[in-house]
Design an enzyme around this catalytic site. Structure first.
Site, PDB file in Angstrom:
ATOM      1  N   ALA A  10       0.840  -1.191   0.000  1.00 39.22           N
ATOM      2  CA  ALA A  10       0.000   0.000   0.000  1.00 39.22           C
ATOM      3  C   ALA A  10       0.881   1.249   0.000  1.00 39.22           C
ATOM      4  O   ALA A  10       1.893   1.307   0.701  1.00 39.22           O
ATOM      5  CB  ALA A  10      -0.915  -0.005   1.219  1.00 39.22           C
ATOM      6  N   SER A  12       3.002   2.306  -2.071  1.00 43.46           N
ATOM      7  CA  SER A  12       4.389   2.074  -2.476  1.00 43.46           C
ATOM      8  C   SER A  12       4.786   2.871  -3.711  1.00 43.46           C
ATOM      9  O   SER A  12       5.967   2.976  -4.018  1.00 43.46           O
ATOM     10  CB  SER A  12       4.607   0.586  -2.749  1.00 43.46           C
ATOM     11  N   GLY A  13       3.806   3.405  -4.440  1.00 47.21           N
ATOM     12  CA  GLY A  13       4.093   4.112  -5.682  1.00 47.21           C
ATOM     13  C   GLY A  13       3.792   3.280  -6.916  1.00 47.21           C
ATOM     14  O   GLY A  13       4.128   3.660  -8.036  1.00 47.21           O
ATOM     15  N   LYS A  14       3.122   2.148  -6.728  1.00 51.10           N
ATOM     16  CA  LYS A  14       2.880   1.247  -7.860  1.00 51.10           C
ATOM     17  C   LYS A  14       1.937   1.850  -8.899  1.00 51.10           C
ATOM     18  O   LYS A  14       2.138   1.659 -10.100  1.00 51.10           O
ATOM     19  CB  LYS A  14       2.416  -0.129  -7.394  1.00 51.10           C
ATOM     20  N   HIS A  49      -6.754  10.213  -7.578  1.00 51.24           N
ATOM     21  CA  HIS A  49      -6.123   9.470  -8.674  1.00 51.24           C
ATOM     22  C   HIS A  49      -6.424  10.144 -10.009  1.00 51.24           C
ATOM     23  O   HIS A  49      -5.528  10.322 -10.835  1.00 51.24           O
ATOM     24  CB  HIS A  49      -6.633   8.018  -8.704  1.00 51.24           C
ATOM     25  N   ARG A  52      -4.431  13.411 -10.399  1.00 52.72           N
ATOM     26  CA  ARG A  52      -3.012  13.157 -10.646  1.00 52.72           C
ATOM     27  C   ARG A  52      -2.767  12.710 -12.085  1.00 52.72           C
ATOM     28  O   ARG A  52      -1.810  13.136 -12.715  1.00 52.72           O
ATOM     29  CB  ARG A  52      -2.498  12.095  -9.674  1.00 52.72           C
ATOM     30  N   ARG A  53      -3.656  11.851 -12.600  1.00 51.61           N
ATOM     31  CA  ARG A  53      -3.492  11.333 -13.965  1.00 51.61           C
ATOM     32  C   ARG A  53      -3.694  12.406 -15.013  1.00 51.61           C
ATOM     33  O   ARG A  53      -3.069  12.383 -16.063  1.00 51.61           O
ATOM     34  CB  ARG A  53      -4.505  10.216 -14.232  1.00 51.61           C
ATOM     35  N   GLU A  61     -14.853   2.259 -15.951  1.00 51.91           N
ATOM     36  CA  GLU A  61     -15.058   1.772 -14.588  1.00 51.91           C
ATOM     37  C   GLU A  61     -15.625   0.366 -14.666  1.00 51.91           C
ATOM     38  O   GLU A  61     -16.729   0.169 -15.167  1.00 51.91           O
ATOM     39  CB  GLU A  61     -15.986   2.706 -13.820  1.00 51.91           C
TER      40      GLU A  61
END
Length: 167
Positions: A10, A12-14, A49, A52-53, A61
């Site tokens: 969780a 982690s930057g994945k 999210h 950011r994208r 979805e």
């Protein structure tokens, strides 16, 4: 064709890593989201999210019918599936045969013409959960991750925002 699996813990930057990988392919990327905004906190996470994208992604979805979404978008650009762990949770909650669905996904991924980047959580690095439901989820996630990693062309493990190539 490239199937790229990106795993990690969780936060982690994945997801950021997966977005970068998906954008490295030509064409407009497609974001296949498995999360559902069932409460205000999840709604806020989804909004962060998206912000950011940016708006250059085509969004789908898909909380349950992931195989159809991946197959139906083949050839339309790189696809980013975020995330398999939420999809697994959705399947379990809906009473679906998760093992069958994971096998169907692995089969579909092996037939893709266009790139697919998949995000999943590594949930097996902690202590053994103290209840049967949590242990069943951990075990299912481990089996799912092994199955998808087995057919993937590349697998990365992200720790503290740093990717490590495993395959």
């Amino acid at each position: 064709m490239a199937v790229i699996l990106i795993t990690g813990g969780a936060r982690s930057g994945k997801s950021r890593r997966a977005e970068l990988r998906a954008r490295s392919f030509p064409g407009q990327p497609i974001y296949i989201a498995t999360a559902e905004a069932l409460d205000a906190e999840m709604d806020e996470r989804i909004a962060r999210h998206r912000a950011r994208r940016g708006s250059d992604w085509i969004e789908r979805e898909v909380p349950l019918d992931l195989v159809e979404a991946v197959s139906g978008t083949d050839g339309a650009g790189a696809r980013l599936v975020d995330c398999l762990t939420l999809w697994l949770s959705n399947l379990l909650h809906a009473g679906r045969d998760w093992s069958r669905e994971v096998t169907r996904l692995a089969d579909a991924l092996s037939r893709q013409r266009g790139p697919v980047v998949l995000v999943t959580n590594e949930v097996g690095l902690g202590i053994v959960p103290d209840n049967a439901l949590a242990r069943a989820f951990r075990d299912a996630a481990g089996i799912m991750n092994q199955t998808i990693a087995g057919i993937a062309d590349e697998v990365e493990f992200v720790v503290a925002g740093l990717p490590m190539k495993l395959k």
